[in-house]
Design a protein around this motif. Structure first.
Motif, PDB file in Angstrom:
ATOM      1  N   ALA A 272       0.817  -1.213   0.000  1.00  0.00           N
ATOM      2  CA  ALA A 272       0.000   0.000   0.000  1.00  0.00           C
ATOM      3  C   ALA A 272       0.853   1.266   0.000  1.00  0.00           C
ATOM      4  N   ALA A 273       2.041   1.205   0.621  1.00  0.00           N
ATOM      5  CA  ALA A 273       2.905   2.384   0.659  1.00  0.00           C
ATOM      6  C   ALA A 273       3.270   2.845  -0.746  1.00  0.00           C
ATOM      7  N   LEU A 274       3.475   1.908  -1.668  1.00  0.00           N
ATOM      8  CA  LEU A 274       3.823   2.277  -3.039  1.00  0.00           C
ATOM      9  C   LEU A 274       2.621   2.843  -3.792  1.00  0.00           C
ATOM     10  N   THR A 275       1.485   2.178  -3.664  1.00  0.00           N
ATOM     11  CA  THR A 275       0.301   2.663  -4.398  1.00  0.00           C
ATOM     12  C   THR A 275      -0.171   4.001  -3.857  1.00  0.00           C
ATOM     13  N   ARG A 276       0.005   4.237  -2.556  1.00  0.00           N
ATOM     14  CA  ARG A 276      -0.348   5.552  -2.002  1.00  0.00           C
ATOM     15  C   ARG A 276       0.492   6.659  -2.616  1.00  0.00           C
ATOM     16  N   GLU A 277       1.732   6.322  -2.995  1.00  0.00           N
ATOM     17  CA  GLU A 277       2.619   7.315  -3.606  1.00  0.00           C
ATOM     18  C   GLU A 277       2.430   7.411  -5.119  1.00  0.00           C
ATOM     19  N   GLY A 278       1.465   6.665  -5.661  1.00  0.00           N
ATOM     20  CA  GLY A 278       1.144   6.793  -7.078  1.00  0.00           C
ATOM     21  C   GLY A 278       1.578   5.655  -7.959  1.00  0.00           C
ATOM     22  N   ALA A 279       2.240   4.627  -7.395  1.00  0.00           N
ATOM     23  CA  ALA A 279       2.630   3.488  -8.217  1.00  0.00           C
ATOM     24  C   ALA A 279       1.397   2.824  -8.823  1.00  0.00           C
ATOM     25  N   ARG A 280       1.537   2.385 -10.064  1.00  0.00           N
ATOM     26  CA  ARG A 280       0.435   1.690 -10.733  1.00  0.00           C
ATOM     27  C   ARG A 280       0.769   0.211 -10.831  1.00  0.00           C
ATOM     28  N   ALA A 281      -0.142  -0.619 -10.364  1.00  0.00           N
ATOM     29  CA  ALA A 281       0.091  -2.058 -10.365  1.00  0.00           C
ATOM     30  C   ALA A 281      -0.824  -2.731 -11.368  1.00  0.00           C
ATOM     31  N   GLU A 282      -0.208  -3.419 -12.321  1.00  0.00           N
ATOM     32  CA  GLU A 282      -0.950  -4.229 -13.270  1.00  0.00           C
ATOM     33  C   GLU A 282      -1.261  -5.599 -12.641  1.00  0.00           C
ATOM     34  N   PRO A 283      -2.175  -6.371 -13.188  1.00  0.00           N
ATOM     35  CA  PRO A 283      -2.410  -7.726 -12.674  1.00  0.00           C
ATOM     36  C   PRO A 283      -1.124  -8.550 -12.748  1.00  0.00           C
ATOM     37  N   CYS A 284      -0.792  -9.242 -11.647  1.00  0.00           N
ATOM     38  CA  CYS A 284       0.480  -9.962 -11.563  1.00  0.00           C
ATOM     39  C   CYS A 284       0.283 -11.357 -10.974  1.00  0.00           C
ATOM     40  N   PRO A 285      -0.443 -12.241 -11.672  1.00  0.00           N
ATOM     41  CA  PRO A 285      -0.697 -13.568 -11.111  1.00  0.00           C
ATOM     42  C   PRO A 285       0.567 -14.403 -10.929  1.00  0.00           C
ATOM     43  N   ALA A 286       1.544 -14.259 -11.793  1.00  0.00           N
ATOM     44  CA  ALA A 286       2.769 -15.059 -11.655  1.00  0.00           C
ATOM     45  C   ALA A 286       3.554 -14.641 -10.415  1.00  0.00           C
ATOM     46  N   ALA A 287       3.624 -13.342 -10.150  1.00  0.00           N
ATOM     47  CA  ALA A 287       4.315 -12.872  -8.945  1.00  0.00           C
ATOM     48  C   ALA A 287       3.560 -13.295  -7.695  1.00  0.00           C
ATOM     49  N   GLU A 288       2.245 -13.273  -7.754  1.00  0.00           N
ATOM     50  CA  GLU A 288       1.450 -13.713  -6.607  1.00  0.00           C
ATOM     51  C   GLU A 288       1.657 -15.198  -6.344  1.00  0.00           C
ATOM     52  N   ALA A 289       1.757 -16.006  -7.404  1.00  0.00           N
ATOM     53  CA  ALA A 289       2.035 -17.429  -7.235  1.00  0.00           C
ATOM     54  C   ALA A 289       3.421 -17.631  -6.640  1.00  0.00           C
ATOM     55  N   ALA A 290       4.394 -16.859  -7.087  1.00  0.00           N
ATOM     56  CA  ALA A 290       5.751 -16.981  -6.551  1.00  0.00           C
ATOM     57  C   ALA A 290       5.782 -16.675  -5.060  1.00  0.00           C
ATOM     58  N   ALA A 291       5.019 -15.692  -4.629  1.00  0.00           N
ATOM     59  CA  ALA A 291       4.980 -15.345  -3.208  1.00  0.00           C
ATOM     60  C   ALA A 291       4.398 -16.479  -2.369  1.00  0.00           C
ATOM     61  N   ARG A 292       3.566 -17.322  -2.971  1.00  0.00           N
ATOM     62  CA  ARG A 292       2.997 -18.469  -2.260  1.00  0.00           C
ATOM     63  C   ARG A 292       3.894 -19.702  -2.333  1.00  0.00           C
ATOM     64  N   GLU A 293       4.598 -19.868  -3.439  1.00  0.00           N
ATOM     65  CA  GLU A 293       5.231 -21.149  -3.756  1.00  0.00           C
ATOM     66  C   GLU A 293       6.747 -21.180  -3.657  1.00  0.00           C
ATOM     67  N   VAL A 294       7.394 -20.011  -3.587  1.00  0.00           N
ATOM     68  CA  VAL A 294       8.854 -19.944  -3.700  1.00  0.00           C
ATOM     69  C   VAL A 294       9.482 -19.546  -2.370  1.00  0.00           C
ATOM     70  N   VAL A 295      10.567 -20.239  -2.014  1.00  0.00           N
ATOM     71  CA  VAL A 295      11.397 -19.858  -0.875  1.00  0.00           C
ATOM     72  C   VAL A 295      12.843 -19.777  -1.345  1.00  0.00           C
ATOM     73  N   TRP A 296      13.670 -19.178  -0.501  1.00  0.00           N
ATOM     74  CA  TRP A 296      15.065 -18.938  -0.875  1.00  0.00           C
ATOM     75  C   TRP A 296      16.028 -19.654   0.049  1.00  0.00           C
ATOM     76  N   VAL A 297      17.151 -20.066  -0.543  1.00  0.00           N
ATOM     77  CA  VAL A 297      18.329 -20.483   0.212  1.00  0.00           C
ATOM     78  C   VAL A 297      19.330 -19.330   0.095  1.00  0.00           C
TER      79      VAL A 297
END
Length: 405
Positions: free
Chosen positions: A347-372
């Protein structure tokens, strides 16, 4: 087999390699030399910052470099120096660190957050093209986790539409795309020397570019609006003091000599992890391991000829309890990180005017991907089994309820 989280014996009790590594003799000698010289600032007559920028530019295949206080400032300065500012839009990937977007805001422009390739998680050229408007001025591909983005489609798109390309190379020191070093593939590239990065001075950054006029403009942004070679108190344009210190450069310059060996070391560990996952080895004493087919390494983008392996990204193909997974793996002595939330959800970015397009692949990555993390990748490749054994042990005990990854 009892999880360490529940009182069992952890898979690994030894610490992982420390990051940053201990100073080597060349670093210690140069830092001492700079400290004893008293020439600690970048404008006091020392040569270490200049030597560092020249070395990084050479490694990036371009003639020019400007060292800065951190990579966020570097992205900002590169954008400003390339003429991006108020009223412009800059396209950034949804799966990246927040600074890729906040640097755009700092430059007075609008971040446009678009989706990533669902397989390799790098900025999608198709998503970029769909998000173009008459205000689009720049594209910012991010070389995620040390892998080079697939740059040819981005550069071709930029050429067709008259856009500049700023590479976020914060995580990709030493990576190459089609045998060409990252950083020198667009109009400017920006490296990070923050504490977690492949070369670190605690903080710091460095901009590289090939065009002389762009270099002079970026240098001016980072040097209070002065003109290169001009008067000290002459400020024909607006700029800031964004310079790196000689002390920081003294930590970094000798490190370049061992960077390739460290990349090789991380690559060997990652290759061992992939072999273990492919073989389906894990904690099961009998029968097929629960790891087989359920976890894989996120593949590198097309064109990758050298991956600097800042992170190893693992993708789960079945829902798992994210909170449980991370806590249980940490208890087993093999900590993982959950990775980025999609930028468009901040929300901090969108409040400053950032525009977010639909991002289903990034949303899936946030659910499915972890890092070493990078420090773990510096370990002996024989210890890759600790990762796969811990994964198998934890997945076998995974609860079938709760939040999913």
């Amino acid at each position: 087999m009892t999880l360490a989280l529940h009182g069992g014996t952890p898979v690994r009790s030894a610490p992982w390699p420390a990051w940053p590594p201990p100073l080597d003799p060349a670093q210690r000698a140069l830092v001492t030399e700079v400290l004893e010289s008293g020439q600690w600032g970048a404008t006091q007559g020392g040569s270490t910052v200049a030597d560092l920028t020249a070395a990084f530019a050479h490694r990036s295949g371009v003639p020019y470099g400007v060292a800065v206080g951190n990579a966020t400032l570097g992205l900002f300065a590169a954008l400003r120096g390339l003429g991006v500012g108020r009223g412009d839009e800059v396209i950034v990937p949804a799966y990246t660190f927040v600074a890729s977007a906040t640097a755009v805001l700092l430059a007075g422009a609008t971040p446009v957050i678009v989706d990533v390739n669902p397989v390799d998680l790098h900025l999608s050229p198709e998503a970029v093209e769909a998000a173009l408007t008459d205000k689009t001025a720049a594209i910012m591909p991010v070389h995620l986790a040390g892998s080079p983005a697939d740059m040819d489609p981005h550069n071709a798109l930029a050429a067709r539409h008259g856009l500049v390309v700023v590479e976020d190379t914060a995580q990709a020191h030493g990576a190459t795309y089609k045998d060409r070093p990252v950083g020198g593939l667009g109009d400017a590239g920006v490296y990070s020397f923050q504490a977690s990065k492949a070369l670190t001075a605690g903080e710091g950054g460095l901009i590289v570019c090939r065009d002389e006029s762009a270099y002079e403009a970026i240098w001016s942004v980072c040097n209070l609006g002065r003109r290169l070679g001009g008067q000290w108190y002459g400020h024909p344009s607006v700029g800031w003091n964004l310079r790196l210190t000689e002390i920081q450069a003294a930590l970094l310059l000798p490190w370049l000599d061992r960077l390739d060996a460290e990349i090789d070391r991380r690559e060997a560990f990652c290759a061992a992890v992939e072999r273990e996952l492919t073989a389906g080895r894990g904690a099961a004493h009998s029968g097929e391991s629960v790891v087989a087919g359920s976890v894989n390494v996120v593949p590198r983008p097309p064109g990758t000829t050298r991956d600097s392996r800042h992170l190893l990204m693992l993708r789960f193909h079945e829902p798992v309890d994210r909170e449980f997974l991370l806590a249980a793996m940490a208890a087993e002595g093999v900590p993982l990180e959950g990775g980025y939330p999609p930028l468009g959800t901040m929300a901090a970015l969108t409040r400053e005017g950032a525009r977010a397009e639909p991002c289903p692949a990034a949303e899936a990555a946030a659910r499915e991907v972890v890092w070493v993390r990078q420090s773990m990748l510096m370990d002996d490749p024989r210890h890759a089994t600790h990762l796969t054994e811990a994964l198998a042990k934890v997945l076998a005990a995974m609860p079938r309820h709760g939040s999913t990854l």
